[in-house]
Structure formats: structure tokens, C-alpha cells
Design a protein around this motif. Structure first.
Motif, PDB file in Angstrom:
ATOM      1  N   ALA A 168      -3.472  -0.899 -23.191  1.00 43.38           N
ATOM      2  CA  ALA A 168      -4.668  -0.191 -23.567  1.00 43.38           C
ATOM      3  C   ALA A 168      -5.315   0.192 -22.531  1.00 43.38           C
ATOM      4  CB  ALA A 168      -5.292  -1.457 -24.331  1.00 43.38           C
ATOM      5  N   VAL A 169      -5.482  -0.010 -21.273  1.00 41.90           N
ATOM      6  CA  VAL A 169      -6.307   0.729 -20.446  1.00 41.90           C
ATOM      7  C   VAL A 169      -5.455   1.575 -19.434  1.00 41.90           C
ATOM      8  CG1 VAL A 169      -7.764   0.188 -18.618  1.00 41.90           C
ATOM      9  CG2 VAL A 169      -7.854  -1.448 -20.467  1.00 41.90           C
ATOM     10  N   ARG A 170      -4.354   0.945 -18.754  1.00 43.23           N
ATOM     11  CA  ARG A 170      -3.583   1.483 -17.702  1.00 43.23           C
ATOM     12  C   ARG A 170      -2.947   2.712 -18.532  1.00 43.23           C
ATOM     13  NH1 ARG A 170       0.671  -0.200 -13.227  1.00 43.23           N
ATOM     14  NH2 ARG A 170       1.376   1.699 -13.116  1.00 43.23           N
ATOM     15  N   ALA A 171      -1.926   2.421 -19.462  1.00 41.42           N
ATOM     16  CA  ALA A 171      -1.018   3.313 -19.918  1.00 41.42           C
ATOM     17  C   ALA A 171      -1.803   4.250 -20.966  1.00 41.42           C
ATOM     18  CB  ALA A 171      -0.014   2.564 -20.708  1.00 41.42           C
ATOM     19  N   GLU A 172      -2.633   3.866 -21.617  1.00 38.69           N
ATOM     20  CA  GLU A 172      -3.386   4.689 -22.648  1.00 38.69           C
ATOM     21  C   GLU A 172      -4.397   5.848 -22.006  1.00 38.69           C
ATOM     22  OE1 GLU A 172      -4.402   2.735 -25.979  1.00 38.69           O
ATOM     23  OE2 GLU A 172      -2.620   2.067 -26.442  1.00 38.69           O
ATOM     24  N   TRP A 173      -5.076   5.269 -20.730  1.00 34.22           N
ATOM     25  CA  TRP A 173      -6.060   6.001 -20.228  1.00 34.22           C
ATOM     26  C   TRP A 173      -5.839   6.315 -18.674  1.00 34.22           C
ATOM     27  CZ3 TRP A 173     -10.531   6.207 -17.391  1.00 34.22           C
ATOM     28  CH2 TRP A 173     -11.422   7.540 -17.588  1.00 34.22           C
ATOM     29  N   LEU A 174      -5.871   5.058 -17.963  1.00 39.92           N
ATOM     30  CA  LEU A 174      -6.184   5.418 -16.324  1.00 39.92           C
ATOM     31  C   LEU A 174      -4.973   6.133 -15.937  1.00 39.92           C
ATOM     32  CD1 LEU A 174      -7.153   2.049 -14.920  1.00 39.92           C
ATOM     33  CD2 LEU A 174      -8.467   3.927 -15.280  1.00 39.92           C
ATOM     34  N   ASP A 175      -3.757   6.088 -16.459  1.00 44.75           N
ATOM     35  CA  ASP A 175      -2.609   6.862 -15.916  1.00 44.75           C
ATOM     36  C   ASP A 175      -2.539   8.355 -15.871  1.00 44.75           C
ATOM     37  OD1 ASP A 175      -1.403   4.644 -14.686  1.00 44.75           O
ATOM     38  OD2 ASP A 175       0.149   4.325 -16.130  1.00 44.75           O
ATOM     39  N   HIS A 184      -6.076   9.681 -16.486  1.00 46.25           N
ATOM     40  CA  HIS A 184      -7.323  10.414 -16.394  1.00 46.25           C
ATOM     41  C   HIS A 184      -7.792   9.922 -14.624  1.00 46.25           C
ATOM     42  CE1 HIS A 184      -7.520  10.268 -20.622  1.00 46.25           C
ATOM     43  NE2 HIS A 184      -8.145  11.703 -20.389  1.00 46.25           N
ATOM     44  N   ALA A 185      -7.459   8.901 -14.325  1.00 47.30           N
ATOM     45  CA  ALA A 185      -7.547   8.373 -13.140  1.00 47.30           C
ATOM     46  C   ALA A 185      -6.486   7.407 -12.365  1.00 47.30           C
ATOM     47  CB  ALA A 185      -8.884   7.484 -13.312  1.00 47.30           C
ATOM     48  N   PRO A 186      -5.349   8.282 -11.910  1.00 50.06           N
ATOM     49  CA  PRO A 186      -4.542   7.513 -11.491  1.00 50.06           C
ATOM     50  C   PRO A 186      -4.753   6.783 -10.320  1.00 50.06           C
ATOM     51  CG  PRO A 186      -3.870   9.847 -11.404  1.00 50.06           C
ATOM     52  CD  PRO A 186      -5.231   9.705 -12.222  1.00 50.06           C
ATOM     53  N   TRP A 187      -5.702   7.191  -9.462  1.00 46.38           N
ATOM     54  CA  TRP A 187      -6.057   6.505  -8.334  1.00 46.38           C
ATOM     55  C   TRP A 187      -6.571   5.256  -8.608  1.00 46.38           C
ATOM     56  CZ3 TRP A 187     -11.097   4.550  -8.147  1.00 46.38           C
ATOM     57  CH2 TRP A 187     -11.850   5.317  -9.042  1.00 46.38           C
ATOM     58  N   ALA A 188      -7.275   4.963  -9.850  1.00 45.37           N
ATOM     59  CA  ALA A 188      -7.574   3.730 -10.469  1.00 45.37           C
ATOM     60  C   ALA A 188      -6.472   2.555 -10.593  1.00 45.37           C
ATOM     61  CB  ALA A 188      -8.717   3.660 -11.391  1.00 45.37           C
ATOM     62  N   SER A 189      -5.413   3.261 -11.179  1.00 42.42           N
ATOM     63  CA  SER A 189      -4.341   2.467 -11.478  1.00 42.42           C
ATOM     64  C   SER A 189      -3.837   2.024 -10.218  1.00 42.42           C
ATOM     65  CB  SER A 189      -3.289   3.298 -12.122  1.00 42.42           C
ATOM     66  OG  SER A 189      -3.791   3.523 -13.379  1.00 42.42           O
ATOM     67  N   VAL A 190      -3.620   2.818  -9.104  1.00 37.59           N
ATOM     68  CA  VAL A 190      -3.158   2.101  -7.767  1.00 37.59           C
ATOM     69  C   VAL A 190      -3.912   1.241  -7.351  1.00 37.59           C
ATOM     70  CG1 VAL A 190      -2.682   2.872  -5.332  1.00 37.59           C
ATOM     71  CG2 VAL A 190      -2.143   4.376  -7.301  1.00 37.59           C
ATOM     72  N   LEU A 191      -5.224   1.429  -7.235  1.00 36.78           N
ATOM     73  CA  LEU A 191      -6.137   0.381  -6.758  1.00 36.78           C
ATOM     74  C   LEU A 191      -6.257  -0.795  -7.429  1.00 36.78           C
ATOM     75  CD1 LEU A 191      -8.979   0.187  -4.905  1.00 36.78           C
ATOM     76  CD2 LEU A 191     -10.124   0.750  -6.881  1.00 36.78           C
ATOM     77  N   PHE A 192      -5.956  -0.893  -8.812  1.00 37.86           N
ATOM     78  CA  PHE A 192      -5.686  -1.988  -9.381  1.00 37.86           C
ATOM     79  C   PHE A 192      -4.487  -2.848  -9.152  1.00 37.86           C
ATOM     80  CE2 PHE A 192      -4.280  -4.959 -12.755  1.00 37.86           C
ATOM     81  CZ  PHE A 192      -5.413  -5.602 -13.250  1.00 37.86           C
ATOM     82  N   ASP A 193      -3.604  -2.050  -8.938  1.00 36.65           N
ATOM     83  CA  ASP A 193      -1.965  -2.642  -8.512  1.00 36.65           C
ATOM     84  C   ASP A 193      -2.249  -3.390  -7.003  1.00 36.65           C
ATOM     85  OD1 ASP A 193      -1.200  -2.061 -10.688  1.00 36.65           O
ATOM     86  OD2 ASP A 193       0.379  -0.468 -10.238  1.00 36.65           O
ATOM     87  N   LEU A 194      -2.985  -2.580  -6.264  1.00 38.03           N
ATOM     88  CA  LEU A 194      -3.281  -3.245  -4.852  1.00 38.03           C
ATOM     89  C   LEU A 194      -3.846  -4.569  -4.953  1.00 38.03           C
ATOM     90  CD1 LEU A 194      -4.405  -0.180  -2.951  1.00 38.03           C
ATOM     91  CD2 LEU A 194      -2.343  -1.568  -2.425  1.00 38.03           C
ATOM     92  N   VAL A 219       0.870  -1.247  -0.132  1.00 39.72           N
ATOM     93  CA  VAL A 219       0.003   0.048  -0.141  1.00 39.72           C
ATOM     94  C   VAL A 219       0.819   1.090   0.075  1.00 39.72           C
ATOM     95  CG1 VAL A 219      -1.696   1.230   1.429  1.00 39.72           C
ATOM     96  CG2 VAL A 219      -1.970  -1.064   1.241  1.00 39.72           C
ATOM     97  N   LEU A 220       1.768   1.334   0.860  1.00 39.10           N
ATOM     98  CA  LEU A 220       2.706   2.665   1.091  1.00 39.10           C
ATOM     99  C   LEU A 220       3.593   2.650  -0.385  1.00 39.10           C
ATOM    100  CD1 LEU A 220       4.202   1.758   4.743  1.00 39.10           C
ATOM    101  CD2 LEU A 220       2.532   3.685   3.748  1.00 39.10           C
ATOM    102  N   TRP A 221       4.108   1.466  -0.632  1.00 44.91           N
ATOM    103  CA  TRP A 221       4.839   1.477  -2.100  1.00 44.91           C
ATOM    104  C   TRP A 221       4.242   2.136  -3.145  1.00 44.91           C
ATOM    105  CZ3 TRP A 221       4.650  -3.092  -5.530  1.00 44.91           C
ATOM    106  CH2 TRP A 221       5.251  -2.968  -6.794  1.00 44.91           C
ATOM    107  N   LEU A 222       2.773   1.577  -3.489  1.00 41.37           N
ATOM    108  CA  LEU A 222       2.150   2.114  -4.615  1.00 41.37           C
ATOM    109  C   LEU A 222       1.657   3.236  -4.473  1.00 41.37           C
ATOM    110  CD1 LEU A 222       0.166  -1.242  -5.331  1.00 41.37           C
ATOM    111  CD2 LEU A 222       1.732  -0.238  -6.563  1.00 41.37           C
ATOM    112  N   CYS A 223       1.281   4.031  -3.316  1.00 37.47           N
ATOM    113  CA  CYS A 223       0.781   5.216  -2.972  1.00 37.47           C
ATOM    114  C   CYS A 223       1.901   6.242  -3.238  1.00 37.47           C
ATOM    115  CB  CYS A 223       0.203   5.333  -1.586  1.00 37.47           C
ATOM    116  SG  CYS A 223      -1.152   4.465  -1.069  1.00 37.47           S
ATOM    117  N   VAL A 224       3.172   6.032  -2.895  1.00 42.29           N
ATOM    118  CA  VAL A 224       4.432   6.768  -2.878  1.00 42.29           C
ATOM    119  C   VAL A 224       4.664   6.889  -4.249  1.00 42.29           C
ATOM    120  CG1 VAL A 224       6.679   7.017  -2.398  1.00 42.29           C
ATOM    121  CG2 VAL A 224       5.154   6.549  -0.582  1.00 42.29           C
ATOM    122  N   ARG A 225       4.702   5.676  -4.889  1.00 44.56           N
ATOM    123  CA  ARG A 225       4.974   5.776  -6.387  1.00 44.56           C
ATOM    124  C   ARG A 225       4.090   6.575  -7.357  1.00 44.56           C
ATOM    125  NH1 ARG A 225       4.938   0.081  -9.436  1.00 44.56           N
ATOM    126  NH2 ARG A 225       2.673   0.676  -9.895  1.00 44.56           N
TER     127      ARG A 225
END
Lengths: 112, 147
Positions: B70-77, B79-89, A105-111
Motif C-alpha cells: 500500500a505504501v511502497r508499490a502504490e506510491w513511494l516507488d 513519487h519518491a524512489p529514494w525513500a524506498s531505498v532509505l527504507f530498505d537500508l 548500500v551499493l546493491w540497493l542504490c544500483v537496483r
């Protein structure tokens, strides 16, 4: 039987959490996939989309499963001894899993 | 493109089945701890969950490169970077749940159904919570933009 299962799964969980944390924090030996080129590499070029999740995730799950199997085979025969070690594995395993989740969580939020 | 869409639909269906099985597993274990065991269900749910986890994982792996480009690099990063973080989580949490799913299967097959251990109950509860979080995260990200 039950103590042996707890011993094996506790050891497997601890091993998986360790691999996840090490590969996430150090990127040591992580293979990257380059989706725009369809290639795998240990050293991704800058400016190119590189995905490390495949290697990290597969290594975590594979090591967890292998250590569970190995610990099942090598578990102590004395049930009390086995139960004592099972408790230790699980305590450490839960701690590392929780730390791994918090670190992620911390790593992704900071990144971002 | 068709196969990617089909993969996403099957991934979602399997994720729904996974959510149902892990939730029911946690509930039957809680009931067993209160003296009302259901031996057959206590062994069935983790087996179903493990199968669904495998399907969700494999399909997610196949879809992921397309999503990343097609989704993250071209749009999410943008327009909605928080959604990229949510997906990575979500994807990393899914990895951390893997050993607990395996543990739930092994423990449910070796323990006395009338006396499930705290380790098994902890696994089931953690997996249920994690899978619900992942399901919600996945739905939110897909509602923004999909493959």
C-alpha cells in the motif's frame, strides 16, 4: 568467563554476518513472501511483489543466536587460547558486518 | 486497518525506547572506561534494549507486508524512489544490528563492570549509531507516506 563470552558472541556475530551476506548476494535457498497473495515460495513469479527480507532476516538472527549458544558450550577451557580466538572471531565479524552494510548500500542504490 | 495503525504507533514508541536505552548504554560504558562504572545501569540498559529490539522487530514484521503493497508499490516507488531505498537500508541495517544487540547483552552480564572490553564498547557504539540512523530513516519515510 569474559573471554568465553567474547568467544561466543564473536563467533555468533561472524556467523550471522556470513549468513546475511550469502543470502543477500546469492539468494540461495531464500523463501519469498508474496504479500498480494499471502503465499510463500522459493521461486517468485515475475511481475508479482515478492519479499525476501523475512527469510534473510530471520535466518541471520536465528543462526547468530544458535552459533552464539553453541560457541559458548564449545569454547576452549584455556582462557588465553579462548581470548586469542575471540579476538579473531570479532575481527572477522566486524569486517563482514561492515562489508555486508557496504554491499547492501551499493546493491540497493544500483537496483533503484 | 486500525490494527496496522496501532502496530505502527507501538513500533515507533518501542523504537524510541530502544534509541534511548542503546544511547545511554554507550554513554555509561564510555564513562566506565574512564573509571566511573555504573554496574546496575551497565546491565539494565542492554536488557531493556534487547526487549525493545524484539518488540520493534516483531511489530515491524507484522506491518511490513502492508507497507510493501500500500505504501511502497502504490506510491513511494513512483513519487519518491529514494525513500524506498532509505527504507530498505533501514530494514537491512536493523537485521545486521541484531547480533550486536545479543552480544551487548551477553558481554554486559559476564564482564567486570569496572573494565568493559573494547568489544562491548564497540557493540554499544555501533548499535547506538545504527539505531539512530534507523530512527531518522523511519521518521523520514513515514513523513512521506505511511501505512
Amino acid at each position: 568467563m569474559s573471554a568465553r563470552a567474547r568467544f561466543a558472541t564473536g563467533a555468533g556475530t561472524l556467523a550471522a554476518a556470513t549468513v546475511y551476506l550469502v543470502t543477500t548476494t546469492t539468494r540461495a535457498g531464500v523463501l519469498f513472501y508474496l504479500p498480494t497473495r499471502g503465499e510463500w515460495t522459493f521461486k517468485p513469479p515475475t511481475g508479482v511483489i515478492a519479499m525476501d527480507w523475512f527469510a534473510r532476516s530471520n535466518a541471520t538472527l536465528l543462526v547468530g543466536a544458535l552459533v552464539t549458544w553453541a560457541a559458548w558450550r564449545l569454547a576452549p577451557t584455556d582462557p588465553k587460547h579462548c581470548a586469542r580466538w575471540a579476538g579473531r572471531w570479532w575481527a572477522l565479524g566486524w569486517m563482514l558486518l561492515a562489508w555486508s552494510a557496504a554491499y547492501t548500500v551499493l546493491w540497493l542504490c544500483v537496483r533503484h | 486497518m486500525f490494527w496496522i495503525k496501532l502496530g505502527l504507533v507501538l513500533h515507533t514508541i518501542a523504537a524510541g525506547a530502544l534509541t534511548g536505552s542503546v544511547t545511554h548504554h554507550a554513554l555509561v560504558l564510555a564513562r566506565a572506561r574512564r573509571g566511573q562504572p555504573s554496574p546496575r545501569l551497565q546491565r539494565l540498559y542492554p536488557a531493556v534494549a534487547a526487549g525493545c529490539y524484539l518488540v520493534v522487530y516483531v511489530l515491524g514484521t507484522l506491518i511490513y507486508p502492508r507497507y510493501r503493497v500500500a505504501v511502497r508499490a502504490e506510491w513511494l516507488d513512483d513519487h519518491a524512489p529514494w525513500a524506498s531505498v532509505l527504507f530498505d537500508l533501514k530494514e537491512n541495517l536493523a537485521t545486521l544490528l541484531g547480533p550486536l544487540v545479543l552480544a551487548a547483552v551477553v558481554l554486559s552480564r559476564t564482564e567486570d563492570p569496572a573494565r568493559p572490553s573494547r568489544a562491548l564498547l564497540g557493540c554499544a557504539a555501533a548499535v547506538a549509531l545504527g539505531v539512530w540512523l534507523n530512527l531518522l530513516a523511519g521518521l523520514i519515510v513515514v513523513s512521506m507516506r505511511s501505512v
